[in-house]
Design an enzyme around this catalytic site. Structure first.
Site, mmCIF file in Angstrom:
data_model
loop_
_atom_site.group_PDB
_atom_site.id
_atom_site.type_symbol
_atom_site.label_atom_id
_atom_site.label_comp_id
_atom_site.label_asym_id
_atom_site.label_seq_id
_atom_site.Cartn_x
_atom_site.Cartn_y
_atom_site.Cartn_z
ATOM 1 N N SER A 114 0.793 -1.224 0.000
ATOM 2 C CA SER A 114 0.000 0.000 0.000
ATOM 3 C C SER A 114 0.829 1.281 0.000
ATOM 4 O O SER A 114 0.290 2.358 -0.214
ATOM 5 C CB SER A 114 -0.966 0.026 1.194
ATOM 6 O OG SER A 114 -0.260 0.283 2.383
ATOM 7 N N LYS A 172 1.100 3.909 7.086
ATOM 8 C CA LYS A 172 0.355 4.763 6.152
ATOM 9 C C LYS A 172 0.771 6.222 6.334
ATOM 10 O O LYS A 172 1.365 6.604 7.342
ATOM 11 C CB LYS A 172 -1.161 4.677 6.413
ATOM 12 C CG LYS A 172 -1.775 3.295 6.185
ATOM 13 C CD LYS A 172 -1.876 2.964 4.720
ATOM 14 C CE LYS A 172 -2.618 1.650 4.496
ATOM 15 N NZ LYS A 172 -1.895 0.490 5.024
#
Length: 200
Positions: free
Chosen positions: A121, A158
């Site tokens: 991601s 993230k």
């Protein structure tokens, strides 16, 4: 005369550094004298001044090293804690897998730990599955920094965007095929500072 003194200091510092790089040991006073063409008495006088101003120190029983060398050799012992998700959040592995030494001259000092990336991601910032991510341990972060965010009992790597006006936090994946994750709150466990590839 002052210029000549400065040149001699540089000559000695360079010789000591080169000698160590070539031989793996520090040079004796005689080896410095032989290698630089200076007399032993001159070398002793300059080394005494270098030790006084902190630019050289006695290293063990054999000879001397420059303070610059010793600083560059200083190592930081960093724990590798396990995996962190770069996809959907997964349970962080808290046990220490091993310790890895990193040079302070490249990574600086501080409280760090390493996590192995899992998922894709944040692949668009160069973090691929299996890479080691160096995390600076801290409990806060600036908007836009890549963080280890603990959501409940699950951790994920993230980009962090707090949205206080909406009473939520946006965790942004650096992968255009994935959607942002919105949570009401999260605990920041550190900020990613470097990616290490093929380290172990």
């Amino acid at each position: 005369m002052q210029h000549k003194n400065a040149d001699t200091f540089v000559l000695l510092e360079n010789f000591i550094t080169d000698f160590w790089d070539s031989n793996g040991v520090s040079p004796t006073t005689k080896e410095i004298a032989d290698g630089t063409g200076l007399s032993t008495a001159t070398v002793c006088r300059y080394l005494q001044q270098m030790r006084k101003d902190g630019s050289a120190v006695r290293y063990g029983h054999r000879g001397v090293r420059t303070s610059k060398q010793i600083h560059s050799d200083e190592m930081l012992t960093v724990p590798l804690l396990g995996e962190v998700a770069c996809g959907l959040p997964t349970l962080a592995v808290e046990n220490i897998v091993e310790y890895i030494k990193l040079p302070v001259s490249l990574f600086g000092k501080g409280n760090f730990y390493l996590l192995r990336a899992k998922g894709d991601s944040i692949i668009e910032v160069g973090v691929e599955e299996g890479d080691l991510v160096l995390i600076r341990q801290q409990s806060c972060a600036d908007p836009g920094q890549i963080v280890v965010a603990l959501v409940g009992e699950e951790a994920t790597l993230k980009r962090y965007y707090p949205e206080p006006e909406k009473h939520r936090v946006r965790l942004h994946p650096e992968n255009r095929e994935m959607n942002d994750i919105y949570v009401s709150d999260c605990v920041i466990q550190g900020v990613a500072v470097k990616v290490l590839k093929d380290l172990i």
